[in-house]
Scaffold this motif. Structure first.
Motif, PDB file in Angstrom:
ATOM      1  N   ALA A 157       1.449   0.039  -3.741  1.00 21.82           N
ATOM      2  CA  ALA A 157       2.861   0.037  -3.846  1.00 21.82           C
ATOM      3  C   ALA A 157       3.584   0.247  -5.271  1.00 21.82           C
ATOM      4  O   ALA A 157       4.425   0.964  -5.445  1.00 21.82           O
ATOM      5  N   ARG A 158       2.852  -0.456  -6.066  1.00 24.97           N
ATOM      6  CA  ARG A 158       3.154  -0.193  -7.622  1.00 24.97           C
ATOM      7  C   ARG A 158       2.007  -0.215  -8.607  1.00 24.97           C
ATOM      8  O   ARG A 158       1.171  -1.187  -8.566  1.00 24.97           O
ATOM      9  N   PRO A 159       1.960   0.633  -9.485  1.00 29.56           N
ATOM     10  CA  PRO A 159       2.706   1.889  -9.367  1.00 29.56           C
ATOM     11  C   PRO A 159       2.568   2.746  -8.182  1.00 29.56           C
ATOM     12  O   PRO A 159       1.344   2.799  -7.648  1.00 29.56           O
ATOM     13  N   VAL A 160       3.520   3.411  -7.805  1.00 24.77           N
ATOM     14  CA  VAL A 160       3.465   4.017  -6.657  1.00 24.77           C
ATOM     15  C   VAL A 160       2.327   5.179  -6.562  1.00 24.77           C
ATOM     16  O   VAL A 160       2.442   6.224  -7.359  1.00 24.77           O
ATOM     17  N   LYS A 161       1.538   5.047  -5.440  1.00 21.05           N
ATOM     18  CA  LYS A 161       0.417   5.823  -5.216  1.00 21.05           C
ATOM     19  C   LYS A 161       0.302   6.141  -3.783  1.00 21.05           C
ATOM     20  O   LYS A 161      -0.889   6.463  -3.401  1.00 21.05           O
ATOM     21  N   VAL A 162       1.360   5.871  -3.211  1.00 23.72           N
ATOM     22  CA  VAL A 162       1.277   5.917  -1.631  1.00 23.72           C
ATOM     23  C   VAL A 162       0.863   7.421  -1.076  1.00 23.72           C
ATOM     24  O   VAL A 162       0.083   7.347   0.068  1.00 23.72           O
ATOM     25  N   CYS A 163       1.086   8.341  -1.757  1.00 24.78           N
ATOM     26  CA  CYS A 163       0.710   9.677  -1.148  1.00 24.78           C
ATOM     27  C   CYS A 163      -0.857  10.121  -1.606  1.00 24.78           C
ATOM     28  O   CYS A 163      -1.537  10.564  -0.479  1.00 24.78           O
ATOM     29  N   GLN A 164      -0.875   9.866  -2.791  1.00 26.12           N
ATOM     30  CA  GLN A 164      -2.480  10.207  -2.969  1.00 26.12           C
ATOM     31  C   GLN A 164      -3.569   9.262  -2.561  1.00 26.12           C
ATOM     32  O   GLN A 164      -4.747   9.662  -2.271  1.00 26.12           O
ATOM     33  N   ASN A 165      -3.084   8.081  -2.208  1.00 21.70           N
ATOM     34  CA  ASN A 165      -4.246   7.133  -1.812  1.00 21.70           C
ATOM     35  C   ASN A 165      -4.278   6.980  -0.204  1.00 21.70           C
ATOM     36  O   ASN A 165      -5.370   6.844   0.147  1.00 21.70           O
ATOM     37  N   CYS A 166      -3.115   7.208   0.190  1.00 13.74           N
ATOM     38  CA  CYS A 166      -3.027   6.989   1.791  1.00 13.74           C
ATOM     39  C   CYS A 166      -2.937   8.266   2.827  1.00 13.74           C
ATOM     40  O   CYS A 166      -2.776   7.806   3.901  1.00 13.74           O
ATOM     41  N   TYR A 167      -3.019   9.280   2.081  1.00 14.31           N
ATOM     42  CA  TYR A 167      -2.809  10.486   3.039  1.00 14.31           C
ATOM     43  C   TYR A 167      -3.719  10.598   4.107  1.00 14.31           C
ATOM     44  O   TYR A 167      -3.688  10.669   5.274  1.00 14.31           O
ATOM     45  N   GLY A 168      -5.086  10.149   3.895  1.00 10.57           N
ATOM     46  CA  GLY A 168      -6.276  10.174   4.659  1.00 10.57           C
ATOM     47  C   GLY A 168      -5.892   9.188   5.998  1.00 10.57           C
ATOM     48  O   GLY A 168      -6.003   9.737   7.014  1.00 10.57           O
ATOM     49  N   THR A 169      -5.622   8.055   5.523  1.00  9.60           N
ATOM     50  CA  THR A 169      -5.198   7.113   6.711  1.00  9.60           C
ATOM     51  C   THR A 169      -4.270   7.523   7.439  1.00  9.60           C
ATOM     52  O   THR A 169      -4.139   7.156   8.833  1.00  9.60           O
TER      53      THR A 169
END
Lengths: 722, 324
Positions: free
Chosen positions: B117-129
């Motif tokens: 959530a902070r710092p925002v990395k929701v795309c790069q970290n969670c695209y697989g899941t």
């Protein structure tokens, strides 16, 4: 010294005085709303079939539809042109500023901005000053006068329309503190006057349609429809438009006309909406019913603000009007040459740019950029990366867009800083005041909106944000009520309230808006008149207000009327008529007791008779009403008609052309009575007769309009050549 | 699928707020569950039964206190009996399995989101899941299982709550709001080239910052200006191409704050004097204009005209008399 004393002492020799507000100009004549029921008219009516009348009714509707459509189209053109021109300008300046922020030399950007502004405004001012001075200003005063029954020369010509439209595009794109609503109303009126006549005298093209409507009475109905269509296109307020026309011309009204006007308004706002949504690539979206768009407001009604806004707004408006009054007087007296007027407009544009630039330069108020790119031309300048100068949102924008960003940016972002707001308001107040009255075509609504809105906002910003949009809506009419105040309190507030309610799309605020309007109006009236009224006065227009001055019952028609009246016999020598017409250029002529005939009618008669005589007496065609209509509205001057010595001896029978039953009053009638009759019936002449029904005088519009209530009781205005 | 989705989604726009709060709660409970028993979730049938029985215990705990519900004490027994519906109403095993996998992947994704959530990395970290979750949802809503069993009706739209759909649509909203689609090509399960390139440039700038951070900030401003400007330009290019997602936006924001606020590298206000000079010159012009037109232009005079009046009634004098 009292003017009347002055006049008495120097009676006989023409006197010259500096221009002031207590003059009536000779160049304004009255429109004639009273039908001349002469024999020709009766004959025509007899010839007309039932079907003919039906057709007339239908063509009235068609014309109203056309008026609405064309007005909407014009509004659409103005909007698109302004947006694109201003877009190019701001893009260039923005690039320049960005470049020079880095390498230094921002004063060059300042000069560039000023020069661009001046160039646009110069174009706008040149076409207005040199080609059509009638297109200057917002146009609402002129339309008010027209609907009131004053014939303002050249006000509803095609040329005026073209100049007006181009002028307003130039002045808005040139960054002046102006809006485009007033010009829109004027444009609507011109469109109406043009379409309803079925021809264009300027283009020398006659379509041979709608010939029946070529007289003042019919034209006026259509002009009021056009004005309504203009209001409705400007604010997206069709009902408000109808009420506006109703207020301006309520004395000549019927239900069918109201319907037609409403139809024109609706068509106009729909056309604008439709074409703008196509232009914005959202066909069918229909989200921009007016030129100014407040969007939708959603917040709770909070009564705390209700009482706080109107009074200061009223005072502010009064100050605005007083300042503008003095400025206008100065302009009329000293800045009257066209080249000077163009220069003045250019200077104002340059100074506007300079002041805006300085404000932006020294502002420290930075706001983060929004996610939706709501800023059209964000300027970073000395702000941190990713932020923009919030003063630039207000100044580096067309006024209309500033209003929109003011209303629509979420609380806490734009205009957060009270200092920014107050500075902006103050600057804008003086700029708008200075700008209104320039020789450019421009309206005053948007500036007053900005001033009103910002001022209240500045005070309220610390109180609460939720009420923000509301307080603006309330404050705005408060200010405007002032500027646009027309005649009665209730009447003008009525149409304004409706316009505001419609423009904001919120019926809930109707009551607050109305209360604010009333308060602001009362506060304002205590100090000074409305802005439009001031300008009407300064133009020396013989404007008939709703009622005669309060203390004028002791004045009788005998004292008011003009005398002696030029009289002809029923059958008169051509030579006599020509001589009389050549001598007096102002007065109208009167058949003795038995009827009334107009100068214009006589001229047409002479013209045709002369031509007929030249050919042969035997084939003489009977003159029809059509011949009078063809000459309308530009009757030739008497000098253009040549009458030979032979013809001078002929006799002319005026019986069938004169109006056999003109309105008359006995000479003891009081002024308010005459006034009421005159205004309610839309008369141009009122014959004053003595007890034996002999003509003793003639009351015209100027005779009535010259009385007004001043500081020393009833005062009289003077006639002047302008 | 799309038709069904749209159809179902409509009523939920109206009470979006409630739905979102609900989803948050649900996501939270899932999160805590997942923390404690990541392995146990594998077999969901006992799990679900467990929660069902837990519910029943709750009911038992509540019911005896209210006298109104007294007769329903017996219904506890019948409720037990009802635990097995007739054959055709029962959810097929295949669907139950799908549901179990859905739950598992759901919790993994939410877990990932929270940690990024902070710092925002929701795309790069969670695209697989997210891809996994999307796949299983697609299976549920679209595909026919063995023996032409469709789980869409039984799992997604057989009750008022439509829990599975609700859960999924909330996460989908998060995904849409973060614009991750612009940085991630879900088809290839990878970040786009643009994104990778941006990250690279960003890292250059950041390492430059780190290098000069110790010393004078003005040195940093001059030394890192080139890389920082390159980054800015890349960013605005990507903004124009609409290839920005929340990760990039956030990291750029942080870098800008570093640059302008922490290191104070914004442009200084250096030209006050020329600007004031030019402005005052401009402001001076109208004064000259008005003065000169006042002094040199001749004042416009109006010629007064005396109207024709009846001589026997000098109205001016009348007014004077009556008011003086």
């Amino acid at each position: 010294m009292h003017p009347s004393l002055l006049q008495d002492s120097v009676r006989g020799c023409p006197k010259e005085i500096p221009h002031n507000e207590k003059l009536l100009s000779l160049k304004y004549e009255s429109l004639d709303y009273d039908n001349s029921e002469n024999q020709l008219f009766l004959e025509e009516e007899r010839r007309m079939s039932f079907l003919g009348f039906k057709c007339l009714e239908i063509s009235r509707w068609v014309i109203c539809g056309l008026i609405g459509f064309l007005t909407g189209l014009i509004a659409c053109c103005i909007d698109i042109a302004v947006e694109n021109l201003a877009g190019v300008k701001y893009y260039v300046v923005k690039q320049n500023i960005e470049k020079f922020t880095e390498v230094g030399g921002l004063s060059i950007s300042l000069i560039l901005w000023a020069v661009l502004n001046s160039a646009f405004v110069m174009l706008g001012a040149v076409i207005v000053a040199f080609f059509e001075p009638g297109a200057a200003g917002s146009g609402i005063p002129q339309i008010k006068c027209y609907l009131n029954g004053v014939k303002i020369p050249r006000v509803v010509r095609l040329k005026t329309l073209v100049v007006k439209v181009c002028g307003v595009i130039c002045s808005v794109a040139g960054g002046l503190a102006v809006g485009k609503e007033g010009p829109m109303i004027h444009s609507g009126a011109v469109v109406a006057a043009g379409v309803s006549q079925g021809r264009s005298t300027s283009l020398k093209k006659d379509f041979k349609i709608f010939e029946y409507f070529r007289r003042d009475t019919e034209k006026r109905d259509f002009v009021s429809a056009g004005a309504a269509a203009g209001v409705s296109a400007a604010f997206g307020a069709p009902v408000g438009g109808v009420l506006f026309s109703l207020e301006e011309g309520a004395s000549f009204w019927n239900q069918m006309l109201t319907w037609r006007i409403f139809f024109a308004s609706m068509i106009s706002t729909f056309t604008l909406n439709f074409f703008l949504s196509i232009y914005n690539n959202k066909p069918g979206d229909l989200s921009s019913p007016g030129l100014i768009n407040f969007g939708r407001f959603e917040s709770d009604v909070s009564v705390c603000l209700l009482l706080s806004s109107p009074k200061p707004c009223g005072l502010l408006g009064a100050l605005f009007n007083i300042l503008n009054y003095w400025l206008t007087i100065f302009r009329i007296r000293y800045v009257h040459r066209p080249c000077l007027q163009v220069m003045e407009a250019m200077l104002v544009a340059a100074v506007t740019a300079t002041v805006s630039f300085a404000m932006i330069y020294f502002s420290n108020d930075c706001q983060p950029l929004g996610p939706d790119q709501s800023e059209d031309y964000p300027l970073q300048l000395f702000c941190a990366d990713g932020e923009y100068n919030s003063m630039a949102t207000a100044f580096f924008n067309t006024p209309e867009r500033s209003v929109r960003s003011l209303f629509h940016n979420p609380p806490g972002r734009l205009f957060y800083n009270p200092l920014t707001l107050s500075l902006f308001t103050l600057t804008y107040f003086f700029l708008a005041c200075w700008t209104y009255g320039l020789t450019v075509s421009a309206g005053v609504f948007i500036p007053s909106l900005l001033i009103g809105a910002h001022r209240t906002l500045a005070r309220l910003v610390s109180i609460m944000f939720v009420c923000r949009s509301l307080s603006q809506v309330w404050a705005v009419p408060g200010k405007y009520a002032f500027n646009g105040s027309c005649r009665g309190i209730v009447r003008m507030t009525l149409s304004l309230t409706v316009i505001m309610v419609e423009a904001t799309g919120n019926v809930t605020y109707g009551l607050p808006i109305m209360l604010v309007l009333l308060t602001a109006k009362i506060v304002g009236d205590y100090f000074v008149e409305g802005l439009y009224d001031i300008h009407i006065k300064l133009q020396s227009v013989p404007f008939l207000h709703l009622e005669a001055p309060a203390t004028s019952h002791w004045l009788t028609a005998r004292e008011v009327m003009g005398a002696p009246v030029t009289c002809f016999n029923r059958i008169e020598k051509v030579g006599t008529i020509v001589d009389v017409l050549s001598n007096t250029s102002t007065n109208h002529n009167l058949g003795k007791i038995c009827g009334l005939i107009l100068r214009s009618q006589l001229i047409v008669l002479l013209k045709h008779k002369v031509r007929e005589l030249a050919r042969s007496r035997l084939t003489q065609r009977k003159l029809q009403l059509k011949d009078f209509r063809d000459a309308y509205p530009r009757f030739p001057p008497i000098q253009s008609i040549h009458v030979s010595q032979d013809e001078r001896e002929c006799m002319m029978d005026l019986t069938e052309f004169m109006n056999p039953t003109p309105y008359t009053v006995p000479q003891e009638t009081s002024l308010p009575r005459v006034f009421k009759l005159f205004r309610a019936l839309g008369l141009r002449h009122l014959v004053v007769v003595d007890s034996e029904n002999r003509v003793v005088g003639l009351v015209t519009r100027k005779d009535l309009a010259r009385y007004h209530l001043g500081k020393h009781g009833l005062e009289e205005m003077q006639l002047a050549q302008t | 699928m799309s038709f069904g989705r749209c159809f179902l989604k409509l009523p939920y726009f109206t009470n979006m707020f409630i739905v979102q709060v609900g989803a948050l709660l649900i996501a939270l409970t899932y999160y805590t569950n997942a923390q404690t028993s990541v392995v146990a979730v594998n077999t969901t049938i006992p799990g679900s039964e467990q929660s069902a029985s837990g519910l029943r215990q709750l009911a038992v705990a509540v019911v005896p206190q209210s006298s109104v519900f007294h007769p329903s004490l017996r219904s506890q027994f019948s409720l037990n009996l009802l635990s097995a519906f007739p054959e055709d109403l029962e959810v097929s095993n295949y669907c139950v399995e799908l549901l179990a996998i859905f739950g598992q992947r759901y919790s993994t994704y939410v877990n990932c989101l929270v940690s990024a959530a902070r710092p925002v990395k929701v795309c790069q970290n969670c695209y697989g899941t997210y891809g996994n979750l999307m796949e299983i949802y697609k299976n549920i809503s679209d595909q026919m299982g063995p023996g032409n069993v469709s789980c869409r009706d039984s799992l997604l739209r057989s009750d008022r709550l439509m829990l599975v759909f609700l859960l999924y649509s909330n996460l989908e909203d998060i995904w849409t709001a973060s614009e991750c689609n612009r940085c991630v090509s879900l088809r290839h399960y990878s970040l786009t080239n643009d994104t990778l390139y941006f990250m690279e440039t960003l890292n250059q700038s950041l390492s430059c910052f780190e290098k000069y951070q110790k010393g004078n900030h003005s040195e940093l401003c001059t030394e890192c200006k080139a890389t920082y400007r390159g980054l800015n330009e890349l960013y605005s290019r990507m903004e124009k191409n609409h290839t920005l997602c929340i990760d990039i936006e956030d990291s750029m924001n942080m870098t800008r704050i570093l640059w302008s606020k922490d290191f104070n590298c914004s442009f200084p206000r250096a030209e006050t004097v020329p600007v004031i000079a030019v402005s005052s010159f401009m402001l001076f012009l109208p004064i000259i204009f008005y003065l000169s037109s006042f002094l040199h232009s001749e004042q416009k005079k109006r010629k007064l005209i005396h109207p024709k009046r009846a001589k026997s009634n000098p109205s001016f004098i009348n007014i004077q008399d009556k008011f003086s």
